[in-house]
Design an enzyme around this catalytic site. Structure first.
Site, PDB file in Angstrom:
ATOM      1  N   LYS A 189       3.186   0.234  -1.227  1.00 17.46           N
ATOM      2  CA  LYS A 189       3.806   1.484  -0.787  1.00 17.46           C
ATOM      3  C   LYS A 189       5.176   1.168  -0.212  1.00 17.46           C
ATOM      4  O   LYS A 189       5.291   0.422   0.762  1.00 17.46           O
ATOM      5  CB  LYS A 189       2.937   2.174   0.254  1.00 17.46           C
ATOM      6  CG  LYS A 189       3.575   3.442   0.787  1.00 17.46           C
ATOM      7  CD  LYS A 189       2.625   4.244   1.623  1.00 17.46           C
ATOM      8  CE  LYS A 189       3.334   5.475   2.172  1.00 17.46           C
ATOM      9  NZ  LYS A 189       2.434   6.300   2.976  1.00 17.46           N
ATOM     10  N   LYS A 233       3.275   3.140  -5.118  1.00 13.91           N
ATOM     11  CA  LYS A 233       3.811   4.412  -4.651  1.00 13.91           C
ATOM     12  C   LYS A 233       5.198   4.234  -4.071  1.00 13.91           C
ATOM     13  O   LYS A 233       5.371   3.336  -3.252  1.00 13.91           O
ATOM     14  CB  LYS A 233       2.869   4.956  -3.578  1.00 13.91           C
ATOM     15  CG  LYS A 233       3.340   6.208  -2.893  1.00 13.91           C
ATOM     16  CD  LYS A 233       2.425   6.540  -1.767  1.00 13.91           C
ATOM     17  CE  LYS A 233       3.010   7.734  -1.047  1.00 13.91           C
ATOM     18  NZ  LYS A 233       2.331   8.005   0.180  1.00 13.91           N
TER      19      LYS A 233
HETATM   20  C1  PBG Z   1       1.427   9.120   4.968  1.00 13.46           C
HETATM   21  C2  PBG Z   1       1.661   9.427   3.541  1.00 13.46           C
HETATM   22  C3  PBG Z   1       2.898   9.715   2.954  1.00 13.46           C
HETATM   23  C4  PBG Z   1       2.623  10.066   1.638  1.00 13.46           C
HETATM   24  C5  PBG Z   1       1.246   9.953   1.433  1.00 13.46           C
HETATM   25  N1  PBG Z   1       0.663   9.528   2.623  1.00 13.46           N
HETATM   26  C6  PBG Z   1       4.247   9.818   3.538  1.00 13.46           C
HETATM   27  C7  PBG Z   1       4.822   8.721   4.301  1.00 13.46           C
HETATM   28  O1  PBG Z   1       4.396   7.570   4.217  1.00 13.46           O
HETATM   29  O2  PBG Z   1       5.725   9.030   5.057  1.00 13.46           O
HETATM   30  C8  PBG Z   1       3.662  10.523   0.669  1.00 13.46           C
HETATM   31  C9  PBG Z   1       3.195  11.318  -0.489  1.00 13.46           C
HETATM   32  C10 PBG Z   1       4.250  12.100  -1.171  1.00 13.46           C
HETATM   33  O3  PBG Z   1       5.472  12.000  -0.885  1.00 13.46           O
HETATM   34  O4  PBG Z   1       3.883  12.881  -2.052  1.00 13.46           O
HETATM   35  N2  PBG Z   1       0.939   7.943   5.339  1.00 13.46           N
END
Ligand code: PBG
Length: 331
Positions: free
Chosen positions: A201, A255
């Site tokens: 991520k 991601k």
């Molecule tokens: C939070 C989380 C995020 C997303 C999924 N879980 C945002 C972040 O890390 O700030 C993003 C998903 C998206 O942008 O569609 N832990």
């Protein structure tokens, strides 16, 4: 080995539609999709998310209706994200492990309505519950501390599993959380609750509309770079994935999606584990903005991006466009 022209004419197999179908290398079905949904308190409530045109937050009854729609469309799983009421957000995000929080009530509501016909994936991270919008606990200097956060995430994952989650998905990027969550699930008798680790991520600019949707965007000061991956780092992404597999992840995630196709392809070549891509909120919004700007038609733009994830080696894709994609794929 390929013979040279004209013995080989690569266009031959592209001549007719039947032949293109016969030679198609990558197949996608509605069973490759996971549908992320945003839940709010209330009854009969729907709030459109301004930065995600076409996406709404729904109260539990609305989420149940979407869950039934998912089953009808052949979408195997939904992913739930709560927009926690302001009064329940706190510095330490304790609402995250309240077994009667919005998330757990939604899980139970969906489970009652659809039984075992649909997988329920839940996000494990503190950002929808904290007043500061970070995914973990802060020390005096505002640094997100690792081990104390992991302890809380374990409690959060356990209440979600007890409520009936099928897949818990830690999206927090703390070190060691997959192992800790796996051990707690085993000890709690949740042997068959899966962990889909948000392993690779990245600290991305594409999460903005999501943060609006869960209400953490305005609260967030600074960034998440002390825990999410540097977008420049592919080798480090492989190490994250390797660690999460060793710690007991059943599947891993990359991601955002499209800007990280190389990470997906590298992981596919290297690990025998199911890989999922999250086509995140900013990616969804860019497609919608492109359609609004006349770049092209929504469906072909979307389907071309989704097939890229499958071609790169994904088992499946989390996408806010899941219902549309399923309709297209189901003909
Ligand atoms: C939070 C989380 C995020 C997303 C999924 N879980 C945002 C972040 O890390 O700030 C993003 C998903 C998206 O942008 O569609 N832990």
């Amino acid at each position: 080995m390929t013979a040279s022209y004209p013995a080989t004419r690569l266009r031959r197999t592209r001549t007719a539609a039947w032949s293109r179908a016969l030679h198609r290398e990558t197949v996608m079905t509605s069973a490759d999709l996971i549908w992320p949904l945003f839940v709010i308190e209330g009854k009969g409530a729907e709030e459109p998310v301004a930065s995600l045109p076409g996406v709404s937050r729904w109260s539990i009854d609305g989420i149940v209706a979407r869950a039934k729609e998912a089953v009808e469309l052949g979408i195997p799983a939904i992913a739930l994200f709560p927009n926690t009421p302001d009064a329940k957000r706190s510095e330490d995000g304790a609402e995250a492990y309240n077994s009667d929080n919005l998330m757990c009530r939604t899980i139970r509501g969906v489970r009652d309505a659809v039984g075992g016909d649909l997988g329920i994936l839940t996000d494990v991270a503190l950002d929808p519950y904290t007043t500061h919008g970070q995914d973990g606990l802060l020390d005096a200097r505002g640094y997100v501390v690792n081990d104390d956060t992991v302890a809380v995430l374990v409690d959060q994952a356990v209440v979600q599993a007890e409520a009936g989650a099928d897949i818990v998905a830690p999206s927090d990027m703390m070190d060691g959380r997959v192992h800790a969550i796996r051990m707690a699930l085993e000890m709690g008798g949740h042997h068959n609750v899966q962990i889909m680790a948000y392993s690779a991520k990245f600290a991305s600019a594409f999460y903005g509309p999501f943060r609006d949707a869960v209400g953490s965007g305005d609260r967030l000061k600074g960034d998440k770079k002390s825990y999410q991956l540097d977008p420049a780092n592919g080798d480090e992404a492989m190490r994250e994935i390797a660690f999460d597999i060793a710690e007991g992840a059943d599947s891993v995630m990359v991601k955002p999606g499209l800007a990280y196709l190389d990470v997906i392809a590298r992981a596919r070549a290297r690990f025998d584990v199911p890989i999922f891509a999250y086509q995140v909120s900013g990616e969804y919004a860019l497609i919608e903005a492109g359609v609004a700007a006349g770049v092209g038609e929504r469906e072909p733009l979307l389907m071309e991006k989704l097939i890229a994830f499958k071609r790169a080696g994904c088992a499946g894709i989390l996408t806010y466009h899941a219902p549309l994609a399923a309709r297209v794929l189901n003909g």
